[in-house]
Design a protein around this motif. Structure first.
Motif, PDB file in Angstrom:
ATOM      1  N   GLY A   1       5.435   2.228 -11.250  1.00  0.00           N
ATOM      2  CA  GLY A   1       5.664   3.502 -10.578  1.00  0.00           C
ATOM      3  C   GLY A   1       4.816   3.758  -9.355  1.00  0.00           C
ATOM      4  N   ASN A   2       3.975   2.802  -8.946  1.00  0.00           N
ATOM      5  CA  ASN A   2       3.190   2.957  -7.721  1.00  0.00           C
ATOM      6  C   ASN A   2       4.091   2.893  -6.493  1.00  0.00           C
ATOM      7  OD1 ASN A   2       0.677   2.846  -9.141  1.00  0.00           O
ATOM      8  ND2 ASN A   2       0.778   0.612  -9.147  1.00  0.00           N
ATOM      9  N   VAL A   3       3.777   3.725  -5.503  1.00  0.00           N
ATOM     10  CA  VAL A   3       4.412   3.602  -4.189  1.00  0.00           C
ATOM     11  C   VAL A   3       3.532   2.688  -3.346  1.00  0.00           C
ATOM     12  CG1 VAL A   3       5.207   4.811  -2.125  1.00  0.00           C
ATOM     13  CG2 VAL A   3       5.357   5.931  -4.367  1.00  0.00           C
ATOM     14  N   VAL A   4       4.105   1.629  -2.819  1.00  0.00           N
ATOM     15  CA  VAL A   4       3.336   0.623  -2.093  1.00  0.00           C
ATOM     16  C   VAL A   4       3.972   0.380  -0.724  1.00  0.00           C
ATOM     17  CG1 VAL A   4       2.404  -1.724  -2.119  1.00  0.00           C
ATOM     18  CG2 VAL A   4       2.745  -0.495  -4.274  1.00  0.00           C
ATOM     19  N   VAL A   5       3.149   0.351   0.310  1.00  0.00           N
ATOM     20  CA  VAL A   5       3.616  -0.010   1.651  1.00  0.00           C
ATOM     21  C   VAL A   5       2.579  -0.938   2.272  1.00  0.00           C
ATOM     22  CG1 VAL A   5       2.587   2.054   2.704  1.00  0.00           C
ATOM     23  CG2 VAL A   5       4.456   0.873   3.869  1.00  0.00           C
TER      24      VAL A   5
ATOM     25  N   GLY B   1      -4.265   7.901 -18.566  1.00  0.00           N
ATOM     26  CA  GLY B   1      -3.511   6.944 -17.763  1.00  0.00           C
ATOM     27  C   GLY B   1      -4.130   5.565 -17.752  1.00  0.00           C
ATOM     28  N   ASN B   2      -5.434   5.500 -18.064  1.00  0.00           N
ATOM     29  CA  ASN B   2      -6.132   4.227 -18.240  1.00  0.00           C
ATOM     30  C   ASN B   2      -6.094   3.351 -16.988  1.00  0.00           C
ATOM     31  OD1 ASN B   2      -7.762   2.843 -20.102  1.00  0.00           O
ATOM     32  ND2 ASN B   2      -6.119   1.445 -20.635  1.00  0.00           N
ATOM     33  N   LEU B   3      -6.000   4.006 -15.814  1.00  0.00           N
ATOM     34  CA  LEU B   3      -5.994   3.285 -14.533  1.00  0.00           C
ATOM     35  C   LEU B   3      -4.846   2.274 -14.447  1.00  0.00           C
ATOM     36  CD1 LEU B   3      -9.820   2.585 -14.045  1.00  0.00           C
ATOM     37  CD2 LEU B   3      -8.526   4.658 -13.475  1.00  0.00           C
ATOM     38  N   ARG B   4      -3.737   2.552 -15.124  1.00  0.00           N
ATOM     39  CA  ARG B   4      -2.671   1.556 -15.193  1.00  0.00           C
ATOM     40  C   ARG B   4      -2.066   1.257 -13.824  1.00  0.00           C
ATOM     41  NH1 ARG B   4       2.698   3.605 -15.997  1.00  0.00           N
ATOM     42  NH2 ARG B   4       2.771   5.842 -15.612  1.00  0.00           N
ATOM     43  N   GLY B   5      -2.035   2.253 -12.941  1.00  0.00           N
ATOM     44  CA  GLY B   5      -1.506   2.003 -11.607  1.00  0.00           C
ATOM     45  C   GLY B   5      -2.398   1.085 -10.801  1.00  0.00           C
ATOM     46  N   MET B   6      -3.701   1.370 -10.808  1.00  0.00           N
ATOM     47  CA  MET B   6      -4.640   0.545 -10.062  1.00  0.00           C
ATOM     48  C   MET B   6      -4.768  -0.840 -10.684  1.00  0.00           C
ATOM     49  SD  MET B   6      -6.353   0.742  -7.295  1.00  0.00           S
ATOM     50  CE  MET B   6      -7.862   0.405  -6.365  1.00  0.00           C
ATOM     51  N   ARG B   7      -4.708  -0.914 -11.996  1.00  0.00           N
ATOM     52  CA  ARG B   7      -4.750  -2.227 -12.649  1.00  0.00           C
ATOM     53  C   ARG B   7      -3.566  -3.082 -12.192  1.00  0.00           C
ATOM     54  NH1 ARG B   7      -8.294  -2.106 -17.369  1.00  0.00           N
ATOM     55  NH2 ARG B   7      -8.801   0.042 -17.934  1.00  0.00           N
TER      56      ARG B   7
ATOM     57  N   ASP C   1      -3.603  -6.611 -10.171  1.00  0.00           N
ATOM     58  CA  ASP C   1      -2.875  -7.792 -10.648  1.00  0.00           C
ATOM     59  C   ASP C   1      -1.959  -8.346  -9.564  1.00  0.00           C
ATOM     60  OD1 ASP C   1      -4.063  -7.635 -13.118  1.00  0.00           O
ATOM     61  OD2 ASP C   1      -2.368  -6.620 -14.083  1.00  0.00           O
ATOM     62  N   GLN C   2      -1.349  -7.451  -8.797  1.00  0.00           N
ATOM     63  CA  GLN C   2      -0.382  -7.866  -7.789  1.00  0.00           C
ATOM     64  C   GLN C   2      -1.039  -8.432  -6.538  1.00  0.00           C
ATOM     65  OE1 GLN C   2       2.432  -4.786  -6.802  1.00  0.00           O
ATOM     66  NE2 GLN C   2       3.508  -6.020  -5.298  1.00  0.00           N
ATOM     67  N   PHE C   3      -2.124  -7.800  -6.092  1.00  0.00           N
ATOM     68  CA  PHE C   3      -2.710  -8.164  -4.798  1.00  0.00           C
ATOM     69  C   PHE C   3      -4.120  -8.735  -4.896  1.00  0.00           C
ATOM     70  CE2 PHE C   3       0.222  -4.588  -3.867  1.00  0.00           C
ATOM     71  CZ  PHE C   3       1.076  -5.234  -2.992  1.00  0.00           C
ATOM     72  N   GLY C   4      -4.686  -8.760  -6.083  1.00  0.00           N
ATOM     73  CA  GLY C   4      -6.103  -9.068  -6.243  1.00  0.00           C
ATOM     74  C   GLY C   4      -6.592 -10.293  -5.512  1.00  0.00           C
TER      75      GLY C   4
ATOM     76  N   ALA D   1     -10.783  -2.195  -9.744  1.00  0.00           N
ATOM     77  CA  ALA D   1     -11.035  -3.250  -8.763  1.00  0.00           C
ATOM     78  C   ALA D   1     -12.400  -3.881  -8.985  1.00  0.00           C
ATOM     79  CB  ALA D   1     -10.922  -2.685  -7.350  1.00  0.00           C
ATOM     80  N   ILE D   2     -13.403  -3.053  -9.226  1.00  0.00           N
ATOM     81  CA  ILE D   2     -14.757  -3.565  -9.463  1.00  0.00           C
ATOM     82  C   ILE D   2     -14.761  -4.515 -10.662  1.00  0.00           C
ATOM     83  CG2 ILE D   2     -17.092  -2.911 -10.181  1.00  0.00           C
ATOM     84  CD1 ILE D   2     -16.735  -0.345  -8.503  1.00  0.00           C
ATOM     85  N   ALA D   3     -14.053  -4.129 -11.728  1.00  0.00           N
ATOM     86  CA  ALA D   3     -14.004  -4.970 -12.926  1.00  0.00           C
ATOM     87  C   ALA D   3     -13.351  -6.318 -12.653  1.00  0.00           C
ATOM     88  CB  ALA D   3     -13.243  -4.244 -14.034  1.00  0.00           C
ATOM     89  N   ALA D   4     -12.472  -6.358 -11.645  1.00  0.00           N
ATOM     90  CA  ALA D   4     -11.798  -7.614 -11.290  1.00  0.00           C
ATOM     91  C   ALA D   4     -12.584  -8.425 -10.270  1.00  0.00           C
ATOM     92  CB  ALA D   4     -10.403  -7.310 -10.746  1.00  0.00           C
ATOM     93  N   GLY D   5     -13.789  -7.970  -9.930  1.00  0.00           N
ATOM     94  CA  GLY D   5     -14.623  -8.701  -8.979  1.00  0.00           C
ATOM     95  C   GLY D   5     -14.314  -8.408  -7.527  1.00  0.00           C
ATOM     96  N   ILE D   6     -13.566  -7.331  -7.273  1.00  0.00           N
ATOM     97  CA  ILE D   6     -13.223  -6.945  -5.903  1.00  0.00           C
ATOM     98  C   ILE D   6     -14.186  -5.849  -5.449  1.00  0.00           C
ATOM     99  CG2 ILE D   6     -11.427  -5.938  -4.425  1.00  0.00           C
ATOM    100  CD1 ILE D   6      -9.406  -6.987  -6.572  1.00  0.00           C
ATOM    101  N   PRO D   7     -14.872  -6.011  -4.318  1.00  0.00           N
ATOM    102  CA  PRO D   7     -15.746  -4.944  -3.826  1.00  0.00           C
ATOM    103  C   PRO D   7     -14.926  -3.667  -3.610  1.00  0.00           C
ATOM    104  CG  PRO D   7     -16.111  -6.984  -2.606  1.00  0.00           C
ATOM    105  CD  PRO D   7     -14.880  -7.193  -3.428  1.00  0.00           C
TER     106      PRO D   7
END
Length: 373
Positions: free
Chosen positions: A58-62, A143-149, A153-156, A326-332
């Motif tokens: 359900g995220n809007v992405v551009v 929501g458990n950050l499901r959108g950001m997670r 996953d998609q762009f990490g 993002a931080i948990a995935a090692g992304i600054p």
């Protein structure tokens, strides 16, 4: 004083951004029900010539393509609010302020992404890497950050940094992720009549004992670690021994080890409090990772430099935001704010209009500094 063309565009954009934020805020978007607001934001991006899409969660992405080989930068502002769908959504405007549920948290953040797109097009900004803008779901509540997670996953693998954008708290640079564990504590008993079955264990009484014991658990002040029972319910009637009761518990810490220690302590406490004929169950509702982006990371240094250049002394802080994922995935990653206000998560939530100009300049300059990110 004669303003440059760019200064004039930015000042004029403040009014437009507020208007768009009001438009967004009037569309209900409780966590897990963000679809209607997502469709609106998608359409607003299309009106600007962008090509947005709504992903599987359900995220809007551009995506705005860069012209170099630098890693991509993600800017995300959450769509969801803490308010149930039945909440009356109204906007009130006054001299220098706007008031309404969710106006700053986070309708303004989403509106600012649209304004940023306008700036990049108007000023012909060329970036050395791709810019991903996302209006994401699932930041609030359970929501458990499901959108950001999902975005991670998609762009990490492509991301050099991520920035969560919020309407409130201009001047903060949140680089420490406060982790959390949300638990549902469920107590079941045999029930019965309050007079005829007196002495039979009550689920409410047992739940109360567990909650009281929870308040006696020692937690460190540093690293800051907290607990809170935010919701309780149960029972049948005033003259019925309760066969069921439950509470929702929020555990938080900036230290992953302390968070896990506290979680184990709650589990042990619940186990100790079990009485004959009573069942006690803990259900995991959500978990947000703790972590930290170092102060000397390029994205943090750049955010601090941009604020100081705008005459704002930045404040480094810790909070629970979309940046956690993002931080948990090692992304600054960091979280920044756009203006000042008060009453977040209340029906009287208010934002100030005047500081927004600095907030929008901050956003533009942060993206322009993309080469050092």
């Amino acid at each position: 004083m004669l303003l440059s063309k760019e200064d004039s565009v930015i000042r004029e954009a403040c009014v437009r951004t507020i208007n768009v934020a009001c438009q967004i805020a009037l569309v209900p978007a409780p966590t897990f029900e963000e679809g209607e607001r997502a469709e609106l934001v998608c359409e607003l991006f299309r009106e600007r010539g962008a090509s947005p899409f709504i992903d599987d969660v359900g995220n809007v992405v551009v995506r705005r393509r860069g012209e170099g080989e630098k890693r991509a930068l993600l800017l995300a502002a959450h769509l969801d609010t803490v308010f149930p769908r039945t909440t009356p959504l109204t906007i009130e405007r006054g001299e220098g302020w706007v008031r309404g549920p969710g106006i700053g948290d986070n309708a303004l953040g989403v509106a600012a992404l649209l304004t940023l797109w306008d700036f990049l097009e108007s000023f012909g900004v060329v970036l050395p890497g791709d810019l991903v803008l996302a209006a994401n779901v699932g930041e609030e509540g359970l929501g458990n950050l499901r959108g950001m997670r999902a975005l991670v996953d998609q762009f990490g693998r492509e991301l050099g940094a991520a920035v969560a954008v919020e309407g409130h708290n201009l001047g903060r640079v949140t680089h420490i992720a406060v982790g959390s564990i949300r638990l549902r504590l469920i107590v079941r008993g045999p029930g019965g009549h309050s007079w005829g079955n007196f002495g039979t264990p009550s689920a409410i009484h047992e739940l109360a004992r567990i909650i009281c014991a929870l308040t006696e658990l020692p937690v460190p002040r540093s690293p800051k670690t907290t607990y809170n029972v935010g919701m309780i319910d149960g029972g049948v009637s005033v003259n019925t021994i309760a066969p069921f009761a439950q509470a929702v518990i929020d555990l938080r810490s900036i230290d992953p080890r302390e968070l896990q220690r506290l979680s184990r302590a709650v589990e042990e406490l619940a186990a100790r409090q079990r009485a004959a004929g009573v069942e006690v169950e803990l259900e995991l509702l959500g978990e947000r990772p703790a972590g930290e982006t170092p102060v000397d990371a390029p994205v943090v240094r750049t955010a601090l430099q941009v604020l100081r250049a705008l005459g704002i002394e930045p404040v480094l802080d810790a909070s629970s935001t979309d940046a956690n994922a993002a931080i948990a995935a090692g992304i600054p990653a960091i979280c920044i704010g756009l203006t000042r206000g008060r009453g977040s998560h209340t029906l009287e939530e208010t934002i100030e209009i005047a500081p927004l100009e600095l907030g929008l300049r901050q956003l533009l300059q942060l993206v322009r500094a993309f080469p050092v990110i």
